[in-house]
Motif scaffolding. Structure first.
Motif, PDB file in Angstrom:
ATOM      1  N   GLY A   1      23.878  37.336  34.047  1.00 54.11           N
ATOM      2  CA  GLY A   1      24.427  36.124  34.639  1.00 54.11           C
ATOM      3  C   GLY A   1      24.488  36.225  36.142  1.00 54.11           C
ATOM      4  O   GLY A   1      24.345  37.309  36.721  1.00 54.11           O
ATOM      5  N   GLY A   2      24.690  35.099  36.792  1.00 53.98           N
ATOM      6  CA  GLY A   2      24.782  35.094  38.251  1.00 53.98           C
ATOM      7  C   GLY A   2      24.958  33.691  38.787  1.00 53.98           C
ATOM      8  O   GLY A   2      25.087  32.714  38.032  1.00 53.98           O
ATOM      9  N   SER A   3      24.942  33.581  40.085  1.00 57.30           N
ATOM     10  CA  SER A   3      25.195  32.304  40.746  1.00 57.30           C
ATOM     11  C   SER A   3      24.075  31.300  40.481  1.00 57.30           C
ATOM     12  O   SER A   3      22.894  31.653  40.490  1.00 57.30           O
ATOM     13  N   CYS A   4      24.467  30.071  40.243  1.00 56.01           N
ATOM     14  CA  CYS A   4      23.492  28.990  40.124  1.00 56.01           C
ATOM     15  C   CYS A   4      22.897  28.719  41.507  1.00 56.01           C
ATOM     16  O   CYS A   4      23.577  28.866  42.531  1.00 56.01           O
ATOM     17  N   GLU A   5      21.628  28.318  41.515  1.00 51.95           N
ATOM     18  CA  GLU A   5      20.942  28.037  42.767  1.00 51.95           C
ATOM     19  C   GLU A   5      20.717  26.539  42.918  1.00 51.95           C
ATOM     20  O   GLU A   5      20.684  25.801  41.932  1.00 51.95           O
ATOM     21  N   ASP A   6      20.551  26.122  44.159  1.00 51.34           N
ATOM     22  CA  ASP A   6      20.412  24.693  44.448  1.00 51.34           C
ATOM     23  C   ASP A   6      19.225  24.062  43.737  1.00 51.34           C
ATOM     24  O   ASP A   6      19.255  22.873  43.401  1.00 51.34           O
ATOM     25  N   ASP A   7      18.153  24.846  43.522  1.00 48.36           N
ATOM     26  CA  ASP A   7      16.957  24.263  42.907  1.00 48.36           C
ATOM     27  C   ASP A   7      16.903  24.463  41.400  1.00 48.36           C
ATOM     28  O   ASP A   7      15.887  24.151  40.776  1.00 48.36           O
TER      29      ASP A   7
ATOM     30  N   HIS B   1      17.146  23.370  37.806  1.00 46.58           N
ATOM     31  CA  HIS B   1      17.059  22.045  37.199  1.00 46.58           C
ATOM     32  C   HIS B   1      18.356  21.654  36.512  1.00 46.58           C
ATOM     33  O   HIS B   1      18.750  20.480  36.506  1.00 46.58           O
ATOM     34  N   SER B   2      19.031  22.627  35.903  1.00 47.61           N
ATOM     35  CA  SER B   2      20.293  22.369  35.202  1.00 47.61           C
ATOM     36  C   SER B   2      21.072  23.668  35.100  1.00 47.61           C
ATOM     37  O   SER B   2      20.572  24.748  35.433  1.00 47.61           O
ATOM     38  N   ILE B   3      22.301  23.568  34.615  1.00 46.65           N
ATOM     39  CA  ILE B   3      23.123  24.764  34.419  1.00 46.65           C
ATOM     40  C   ILE B   3      22.505  25.655  33.351  1.00 46.65           C
ATOM     41  O   ILE B   3      22.506  26.885  33.472  1.00 46.65           O
ATOM     42  N   LEU B   4      21.933  25.054  32.312  1.00 45.73           N
ATOM     43  CA  LEU B   4      21.274  25.845  31.273  1.00 45.73           C
ATOM     44  C   LEU B   4      20.055  26.572  31.825  1.00 45.73           C
ATOM     45  O   LEU B   4      19.784  27.717  31.458  1.00 45.73           O
ATOM     46  N   VAL B   5      19.310  25.907  32.684  1.00 47.05           N
ATOM     47  CA  VAL B   5      18.157  26.534  33.312  1.00 47.05           C
ATOM     48  C   VAL B   5      18.615  27.730  34.155  1.00 47.05           C
ATOM     49  O   VAL B   5      17.970  28.790  34.166  1.00 47.05           O
ATOM     50  N   ALA B   6      19.718  27.558  34.868  1.00 44.30           N
ATOM     51  CA  ALA B   6      20.248  28.654  35.686  1.00 44.30           C
ATOM     52  C   ALA B   6      20.586  29.864  34.811  1.00 44.30           C
ATOM     53  O   ALA B   6      20.288  31.008  35.175  1.00 44.30           O
ATOM     54  N   ALA B   7      21.201  29.600  33.665  1.00 44.25           N
ATOM     55  CA  ALA B   7      21.547  30.699  32.753  1.00 44.25           C
ATOM     56  C   ALA B   7      20.288  31.399  32.250  1.00 44.25           C
ATOM     57  O   ALA B   7      20.212  32.634  32.214  1.00 44.25           O
ATOM     58  N   ALA B   8      19.280  30.611  31.872  1.00 40.38           N
ATOM     59  CA  ALA B   8      18.029  31.184  31.384  1.00 40.38           C
ATOM     60  C   ALA B   8      17.316  31.964  32.480  1.00 40.38           C
ATOM     61  O   ALA B   8      16.732  33.025  32.227  1.00 40.38           O
ATOM     62  N   ARG B   9      17.345  31.452  33.695  1.00 44.54           N
ATOM     63  CA  ARG B   9      16.711  32.138  34.823  1.00 44.54           C
ATOM     64  C   ARG B   9      17.368  33.493  35.060  1.00 44.54           C
ATOM     65  O   ARG B   9      16.687  34.520  35.283  1.00 44.54           O
TER      66      ARG B   9
END
Length: 275
Positions: free
Chosen positions: A85-91, A93-101
């Motif tokens: 896990g980690g900080s979401c980034e401005d680019d 697409h979504s919170i779920l995408v941030a988690a997957a990234r």
């Protein structure tokens, strides 16, 4: 999920957006971008963190296990254990995408199935900013899978409901396109515990986890770590998470909340019978 082969024979997905995985309807509210979520909070939240608890069944025992990763000894809270896990980034697409990234960056795994949200309201204050962490429960597959080129999957010819076969070191493996899961055997039953390899970002560490009886599980996706951030991992059962002991390692958590969230995830999969 469609897979394509690189020149080295590694299978890589052309899709890096979890939106293509069609998460269940009850997770639709997390398809909002982190930027929009923060803006709509009207000053109540300033930063977002997205994390993933990955669950996998140990076929030898039928026991669900979760992936835990150990922070690099040179990093903040060095040698403590956590989930990806980690900080979401401005680019994002979504919170779920941030988690997957974050899961892909930290463990070399793709989310193949986003199951549920474990918690979405864990907050803390840091330098006058309110941080909120959202943790999701998911299944995942390995990002890179070395196979001979002649057996590699061709994205242009693969169909969403087909099963494609590949052979690696004489062992068959199947990609189930309908369920987005990859049953991945070991690359080599006689291989060492630790393998060093190179990726586009430099050095990485990849190995198979060792079970309590000293054998390697056949069906766990291979985890790839960036040694600058994490240096070890285990697949732990609920009992091992509760005891804080797994595969001879003492699990010192980054926070107590981390352990509690993982235990809550075990309760969720037990109650719904998802895995």
């Amino acid at each position: 999920m469609s897979l394509v082969a690189t020149q080295s024979g590694a299978l890589e997905s052309p899709l890096r957006d979890v939106a293509h995985l069609a998460p269940p309807v009850h997770l639709d509210k997390y398809m909002i971008s982190p930027t929009d979520f923060i803006r709509q909070s009207q000053g109540q939240v300033h930063r977002l963190v997205a994390a993933v608890i990955v669950m996998h069944i140990d076929s030898s025992s039928g026991t669900p296990k979760t992936l835990l990763i150990q922070r690099s000894r040179h990093d903040y809270m060095g040698l403590c254990w956590e989930i990806a896990g980690g900080s979401c980034e401005d680019d994002d697409h979504s919170i779920l995408v941030a988690a997957a990234r974050e899961l892909e960056e930290e463990a070399g795994l793709w989310v193949s199935n986003m199951i549920d949200v474990v918690e979405d309201d864990h907050e803390w204050l840091d330098q006058g900013k309110v941080w909120r962490k959202m943790t999701f429960l998911a299944e995942a597959v390995a990002v890179k899978w070395e196979v001979p080129m002649e057996y590699a999957l061709d994205n242009a010819n693969s169909k969403s409901n087909s099963t494609a076969m590949a052979t690696s070191n004489g062992v068959a493996a199947a990609t189930d396109m309908a369920t987005n899961t990859l049953e991945r055997p070991m690359k080599n039953a006689a291989s060492d515990q630790t393998d060093q390899s190179q990726n586009g970002n430099g050095s990485c560490l990849s190995r198979q986890s060792i079970t309590g009886n000293g054998t390697k599980p056949k069906d766990f996706p291979i985890v790839t770590l960036d040694p600058n951030e994490h240096e070890d991992f285990v697949w732990a059962s609920e009992a091992e998470v509760m005891a804080g002991l797994c595969e001879g390692r003492t699990l010192v958590w980054t926070t107590k909340e981390q352990q509690l969230a993982i235990l809550r995830a075990f309760e969720m999969i037990r109650s719904c019978g998802r895995l």
